[in-house]
Motif scaffolding. Structure first.
Motif, mmCIF file in Angstrom:
data_model
loop_
_atom_site.group_PDB
_atom_site.id
_atom_site.type_symbol
_atom_site.label_atom_id
_atom_site.label_comp_id
_atom_site.label_asym_id
_atom_site.label_seq_id
_atom_site.Cartn_x
_atom_site.Cartn_y
_atom_site.Cartn_z
ATOM 1 N N ALA A 28 -3.271 16.100 -12.838
ATOM 2 C CA ALA A 28 -3.579 15.159 -11.753
ATOM 3 C C ALA A 28 -5.037 14.729 -11.810
ATOM 4 O O ALA A 28 -5.362 13.554 -11.615
ATOM 5 N N SER A 29 -5.918 15.677 -12.099
ATOM 6 C CA SER A 29 -7.344 15.370 -12.192
ATOM 7 C C SER A 29 -7.625 14.389 -13.327
ATOM 8 O O SER A 29 -8.405 13.448 -13.173
ATOM 9 N N LEU A 30 -6.986 14.616 -14.463
ATOM 10 C CA LEU A 30 -7.168 13.707 -15.591
ATOM 11 C C LEU A 30 -6.670 12.308 -15.253
ATOM 12 O O LEU A 30 -7.303 11.312 -15.597
ATOM 13 N N THR A 31 -5.531 12.247 -14.569
ATOM 14 C CA THR A 31 -4.975 10.951 -14.166
ATOM 15 C C THR A 31 -5.938 10.235 -13.221
ATOM 16 O O THR A 31 -6.180 9.035 -13.359
ATOM 17 N N GLU A 32 -6.522 10.987 -12.274
ATOM 18 C CA GLU A 32 -7.468 10.400 -11.313
ATOM 19 C C GLU A 32 -8.701 9.822 -12.015
ATOM 20 O O GLU A 32 -9.322 8.879 -11.519
ATOM 21 N N GLY B 283 -8.709 8.393 -14.938
ATOM 22 C CA GLY B 283 -8.349 7.305 -15.828
ATOM 23 C C GLY B 283 -7.736 7.694 -17.151
ATOM 24 O O GLY B 283 -7.484 6.827 -17.984
ATOM 25 N N TYR B 284 -7.491 8.992 -17.357
ATOM 26 C CA TYR B 284 -6.849 9.420 -18.592
ATOM 27 C C TYR B 284 -5.338 9.338 -18.443
ATOM 28 O O TYR B 284 -4.805 9.652 -17.389
ATOM 29 N N GLU B 285 -4.668 8.945 -19.501
ATOM 30 C CA GLU B 285 -3.203 8.922 -19.481
ATOM 31 C C GLU B 285 -2.686 10.329 -19.763
ATOM 32 O O GLU B 285 -3.149 10.990 -20.682
ATOM 33 N N THR B 286 -1.755 10.776 -18.937
ATOM 34 C CA THR B 286 -1.124 12.078 -19.153
ATOM 35 C C THR B 286 0.374 11.857 -19.281
ATOM 36 O O THR B 286 0.912 10.842 -18.852
ATOM 37 N N ALA B 287 1.049 12.833 -19.849
ATOM 38 C CA ALA B 287 2.482 12.693 -20.108
ATOM 39 C C ALA B 287 3.292 12.515 -18.831
ATOM 40 O O ALA B 287 4.262 11.782 -18.806
ATOM 41 N N LEU B 288 2.887 13.205 -17.754
ATOM 42 C CA LEU B 288 3.699 13.176 -16.536
ATOM 43 C C LEU B 288 3.148 12.275 -15.433
ATOM 44 O O LEU B 288 3.847 11.987 -14.479
ATOM 45 N N ASP B 289 1.900 11.853 -15.523
ATOM 46 C CA ASP B 289 1.284 11.035 -14.472
ATOM 47 C C ASP B 289 1.483 11.685 -13.108
ATOM 48 O O ASP B 289 2.269 11.226 -12.282
ATOM 49 N N LEU B 290 0.771 12.792 -12.859
ATOM 50 C CA LEU B 290 0.910 13.564 -11.632
ATOM 51 C C LEU B 290 -0.247 13.294 -10.674
ATOM 52 O O LEU B 290 -1.312 12.856 -11.088
ATOM 53 N N ALA B 291 -0.026 13.562 -9.390
ATOM 54 C CA ALA B 291 -1.053 13.390 -8.368
ATOM 55 C C ALA B 291 -1.283 14.719 -7.654
ATOM 56 O O ALA B 291 -0.416 15.582 -7.618
ATOM 57 N N ARG B 292 -2.448 14.850 -7.061
ATOM 58 C CA ARG B 292 -2.786 16.052 -6.292
ATOM 59 C C ARG B 292 -2.084 16.028 -4.933
ATOM 60 O O ARG B 292 -1.727 14.968 -4.437
ATOM 61 N N PRO B 293 -1.952 17.225 -4.303
ATOM 62 C CA PRO B 293 -1.415 17.242 -2.936
ATOM 63 C C PRO B 293 -2.342 16.462 -2.001
ATOM 64 O O PRO B 293 -3.549 16.406 -2.224
ATOM 65 N N LYS B 294 -1.786 15.896 -0.977
ATOM 66 C CA LYS B 294 -2.581 15.203 0.026
ATOM 67 C C LYS B 294 -3.253 16.235 0.925
ATOM 68 O O LYS B 294 -2.813 17.379 1.020
ATOM 69 N N GLU B 295 -4.313 15.857 1.571
ATOM 70 C CA GLU B 295 -5.055 16.760 2.461
ATOM 71 C C GLU B 295 -4.110 17.409 3.471
ATOM 72 O O GLU B 295 -3.347 16.734 4.131
ATOM 73 N N GLY B 296 -4.147 18.717 3.516
ATOM 74 C CA GLY B 296 -3.311 19.456 4.466
ATOM 75 C C GLY B 296 -1.933 19.822 3.952
ATOM 76 O O GLY B 296 -1.226 20.598 4.582
ATOM 77 N N ASP B 297 -1.527 19.278 2.803
ATOM 78 C CA ASP B 297 -0.219 19.627 2.234
ATOM 79 C C ASP B 297 -0.284 21.008 1.593
ATOM 80 O O ASP B 297 -1.251 21.339 0.912
ATOM 81 N N ASP B 298 0.748 21.806 1.811
ATOM 82 C CA ASP B 298 0.862 23.088 1.126
ATOM 83 C C ASP B 298 2.222 23.121 0.460
ATOM 84 O O ASP B 298 3.220 23.429 1.094
#
Length: 94
Positions: free
Chosen positions: A52-56, A58-73
């Motif tokens: 997720a950090s790499l995607t944020e 600008g790097y292309e990753t195989a899965l294109d993942l995102a971080r949890p939103k604030e407060g999400d567990d």
């Protein structure tokens, strides 16, 4: 279409589910062994966060993942916790 956030959450949940399966003594041995085998080759929470950090940044990753939103567990529903690099799953023998 699945979003990067939903994909990341599903990967974290699947890893936690594998731990639950592996440690559930009520399941047949072959199911618990398969869960351990898959978990050993499955992305950990740290690897999901790195992707997720790499995607944020600008790097292309195989899965294109995102971080949890604030407060999400994403890991609160797992009795044995999420799949991490420190998760130790013993190979079920019985």
């Amino acid at each position: 279409m699945t979003t990067a956030y939903e994909r990341a959450r599903a990967v974290v949940w699947a890893g936690g589910f594998l731990i639950e399966l592996a440690r559930d003594q009520s399941l047949p041995l072959h199911i618990r062994q398969r869960a351990v085998w898959i978990a050993r080759h499955f992305p950990t929470c740290g690897e999901v966060a790195l992707s997720a950090s790499l995607t944020e940044h600008g790097y292309e990753t195989a899965l294109d993942l995102a971080r949890p939103k604030e407060g999400d567990d994403w890991t609160s529903d797992f009795q044995h916790g999420p799949l991490t690099s420190s998760t130790r799953l013993e190979w079920p023998e019985k």
